[in-house]
Structures are given as structure tokens and as C-alpha cells.
Scaffold this motif. Structure first.
Motif, PDB file in Angstrom:
ATOM      1  N   LEU A 163       6.397   4.083   4.392  1.00 34.62           N
ATOM      2  CA  LEU A 163       5.723   5.022   4.354  1.00 34.62           C
ATOM      3  C   LEU A 163       7.331   5.993   4.444  1.00 34.62           C
ATOM      4  N   GLY A 164       8.111   4.687   5.671  1.00 36.96           N
ATOM      5  CA  GLY A 164       8.898   6.031   6.441  1.00 36.96           C
ATOM      6  C   GLY A 164       8.402   7.245   7.260  1.00 36.96           C
ATOM      7  N   LEU A 165       7.026   7.143   7.685  1.00 37.49           N
ATOM      8  CA  LEU A 165       6.325   8.358   8.174  1.00 37.49           C
ATOM      9  C   LEU A 165       6.947   7.954   9.957  1.00 37.49           C
ATOM     10  N   ASP A 166       6.194   9.142  10.913  1.00 40.39           N
ATOM     11  CA  ASP A 166       5.827   8.010  11.866  1.00 40.39           C
ATOM     12  C   ASP A 166       4.757   8.003  13.106  1.00 40.39           C
ATOM     13  N   ASP A 167       4.617   9.053  13.024  1.00 39.89           N
ATOM     14  CA  ASP A 167       2.866   9.759  13.408  1.00 39.89           C
ATOM     15  C   ASP A 167       1.489   9.011  12.809  1.00 39.89           C
ATOM     16  N   ILE A 194      -0.789   1.402  11.129  1.00 42.47           N
ATOM     17  CA  ILE A 194       0.566   1.461  11.563  1.00 42.47           C
ATOM     18  C   ILE A 194       1.800   0.867  10.139  1.00 42.47           C
ATOM     19  N   GLU A 195       1.400  -0.262   9.958  1.00 42.71           N
ATOM     20  CA  GLU A 195       2.132  -0.885   8.766  1.00 42.71           C
ATOM     21  C   GLU A 195       2.226  -0.059   7.622  1.00 42.71           C
ATOM     22  N   VAL A 196       1.296   0.908   7.071  1.00 41.02           N
ATOM     23  CA  VAL A 196       1.351   2.058   6.323  1.00 41.02           C
ATOM     24  C   VAL A 196       2.280   3.148   6.278  1.00 41.02           C
ATOM     25  N   THR A 197       2.132   3.047   7.745  1.00 41.17           N
ATOM     26  CA  THR A 197       2.841   4.767   8.267  1.00 41.17           C
ATOM     27  C   THR A 197       4.652   4.087   8.573  1.00 41.17           C
ATOM     28  N   ARG A 198       4.831   3.051   8.401  1.00 39.55           N
ATOM     29  CA  ARG A 198       5.886   2.306   9.178  1.00 39.55           C
ATOM     30  C   ARG A 198       6.658   2.284   7.763  1.00 39.55           C
ATOM     31  N   LEU A 221       0.953  -1.124   0.351  1.00 43.85           N
ATOM     32  CA  LEU A 221      -0.517   0.290   0.066  1.00 43.85           C
ATOM     33  C   LEU A 221       0.622   1.265   0.004  1.00 43.85           C
ATOM     34  N   ALA A 222       2.204   1.042   0.507  1.00 47.88           N
ATOM     35  CA  ALA A 222       2.486   2.715   0.774  1.00 47.88           C
ATOM     36  C   ALA A 222       3.207   2.414  -0.636  1.00 47.88           C
ATOM     37  N   GLU A 223       3.753   1.705  -1.270  1.00 46.63           N
ATOM     38  CA  GLU A 223       4.489   1.788  -2.641  1.00 46.63           C
ATOM     39  C   GLU A 223       2.695   2.426  -3.544  1.00 46.63           C
ATOM     40  N   ARG A 224       1.998   2.065  -3.765  1.00 47.98           N
ATOM     41  CA  ARG A 224       1.142   2.919  -4.339  1.00 47.98           C
ATOM     42  C   ARG A 224      -0.146   4.055  -3.511  1.00 47.98           C
ATOM     43  N   GLY A 260      -6.113   3.975   0.690  1.00 47.32           N
ATOM     44  CA  GLY A 260      -4.862   2.613   0.475  1.00 47.32           C
ATOM     45  C   GLY A 260      -6.118   1.256   1.361  1.00 47.32           C
ATOM     46  N   VAL A 261      -6.686   1.004   1.283  1.00 48.32           N
ATOM     47  CA  VAL A 261      -7.366  -0.786   1.198  1.00 48.32           C
ATOM     48  C   VAL A 261      -6.892  -2.234   1.271  1.00 48.32           C
TER      49      VAL A 261
END
Ligand SMILES: Nc1ncnc2[nH]cnc12
Length: 210
Positions: free
Chosen positions: A86-90, A80-84, A56-59, A167-168
């Protein structure tokens, strides 16, 4: 445990390829002639969570999100997984039940095909500074009726953020397209599942067009 409720299990399952990983979903009857293939993302392990987070992060990365928003309950691991990935935190979670500290939350009413009755989504006012003026990716496990996502989009926009992508893991049938209207074009799904009805031979079959 004795119960008057009909057993929703059908003994059938539906296999779907999620960005290169096959999962088997039990087909579960919701009504006598209507069933869904149920994906409980919290039962599929941490490797599946990391896999869908990455896919999902790639898309979503080309839409340049600054923060991820997910709705409780099954949107939480996805957020949580998409945030991680994407290299984001919050990240921000929209709650379904009032927490003590959410007395003054922004609220949106929603309905769901897997939960009884009307529900609501709540956005903690303390999260408003994380969202105001930001580019936001909204994520969830499954979009089916679209009601939960529509409520999430509404809350995120009331918070003054721009929704740049949705993203789903799974899109289910097509009802969500009408519910979301033009926002349907923001949706990135990793795979699609139909809904099911009982055929003359008593087997559950995909409903054409779903
Ligand atoms: N197939 C499904 N699996 C899990 N949650 C859902 N919500 C709506 N459809 C669903």
C-alpha cells in the motif's frame, strides 16, 4: 517421537487458486470426522507473501486505509506485506501472549479452531496514537470462525479508529459471516476453501455448503 495423539495428516491435499497462484494445502483432521485444508503462510515463501500482499493491497486501496492492523501470529507477515504494497510504513500487531511491556494493554477474548482453548488479543496502549481517528485495514491469513477477526475489529474500534476494510488470503467455510454480522461486508478474500468430512469410501470430501 512416540505420541498418544492421533496423527492429523490424511495424505490428501486441496488445491486453491490464490489470485492467480495455485497452492496445495494438506488436508488435516481436527476431529475424527472433520478436517481443514491447512495454510501455513509462513511456509509458503517470500514470493507468495509479496504476491498476496500486492493482491490484497489492490482490493483494499479503494477504501483509502491509513494504517494496517494484523493479529499475531500468522497475520503478522500479511500485515507487513500489505503495508508495504500500500506504500505505507507503520503497522500495528495485536499480540496473543502478554509481553512484558504490555502489562497495561487493551484486551479482547477470542477462540480459534486451530488452537486449543480460549485465547486473547492484546493491543499495546503505546500504539493507540497510531490508530485514534485513523482509517484502518484489518488483515489476517484466514477467516474461519471469525472470532479472531471480530476481536481485532473490537480492539481497533476501542482504539478510536474506523475499520474501512478487512483483507484475508482465504475465507474458510461460512461461520465467519454470522460471527462478523454486518462487518462481513467489509471482507475482501483472495480465495475460498471449504471444510471436509470423511465419506463412506474413507476419502475426505468438502462439506456441502462450506
Ligand atoms: N485452513 C486454515 N489454515 C490456517 N489457519 C487456519 N485457521 C483456521 N483455518 C485455517
Amino acid at each position: 517421537m512416540p505420541s498418544d495423539a492421533a496423527d492429523p495428516r490424511t495424505g490428501q491435499s486441496w488445491t486453491v487458486d490464490v489470485a492467480g497462484q495455485a497452492i496445495d494445502l494438506p488436508i488435516v483432521a481436527i476431529k475424527p470426522d472433520f478436517a481443514i485444508s491447512l495454510m501455513m503462510v509462513i511456509d509458503l515463501g517470500v514470493r507468495f507473501g509479496a504476491h498476496v500482499g500486492q493482491a490484497l493491497a489492490e482490493r483494499l486501496a479503494p477504501t483509502k486505509p491509513e494504517i494496517v492492523v494484523g493479529a499475531a501470529t500468522l497475520g503478522i507477515p500479511v500485515a507487513i506485506e500489505v503495508t508495504r504494497a500500500l506504500g505505507l510504513d507503520d503497522y500495528v500487531i495485536l499480540q496473543k501472549s502478554p509481553k512484558l511491556h504490555l502489562a497495561n494493554a487493551l484486551e479482547q477474548r477470542i477462540s480459534s479452531i486451530t488452537s486449543k482453548g480460549e485465547q486473547r488479543l492484546l493491543l499495546d496502549r503505546a500504539a493507540l496514537p497510531l490508530l485514534a481517528g485513523k482509517r484502518v485495514a484489518v488483515v489476517d491469513d484466514v477467516v474461519a470462525s471469525g472470532s479472531s477477526l471480530r476481536g481485532s475489529l473490537e480492539l481497533v474500534r476501542r482504539a478510536g479508529a474506523e475499520v474501512v476494510g478487512i483483507g484475508v488470503i482465504l475465507t474458510e467455510a461460512k461461520d465467519w459471516q454470522e460471527t462478523l454480522g454486518p462487518d462481513r461486508d467489509l471482507v475482501h478474500g483472495l480465495a475460498h476453501i471449504p471444510q471436509f468430512t470423511k465419506a463412506a469410501d474413507d476419502r475426505w470430501k468438502p462439506i456441502p455448503g462450506t
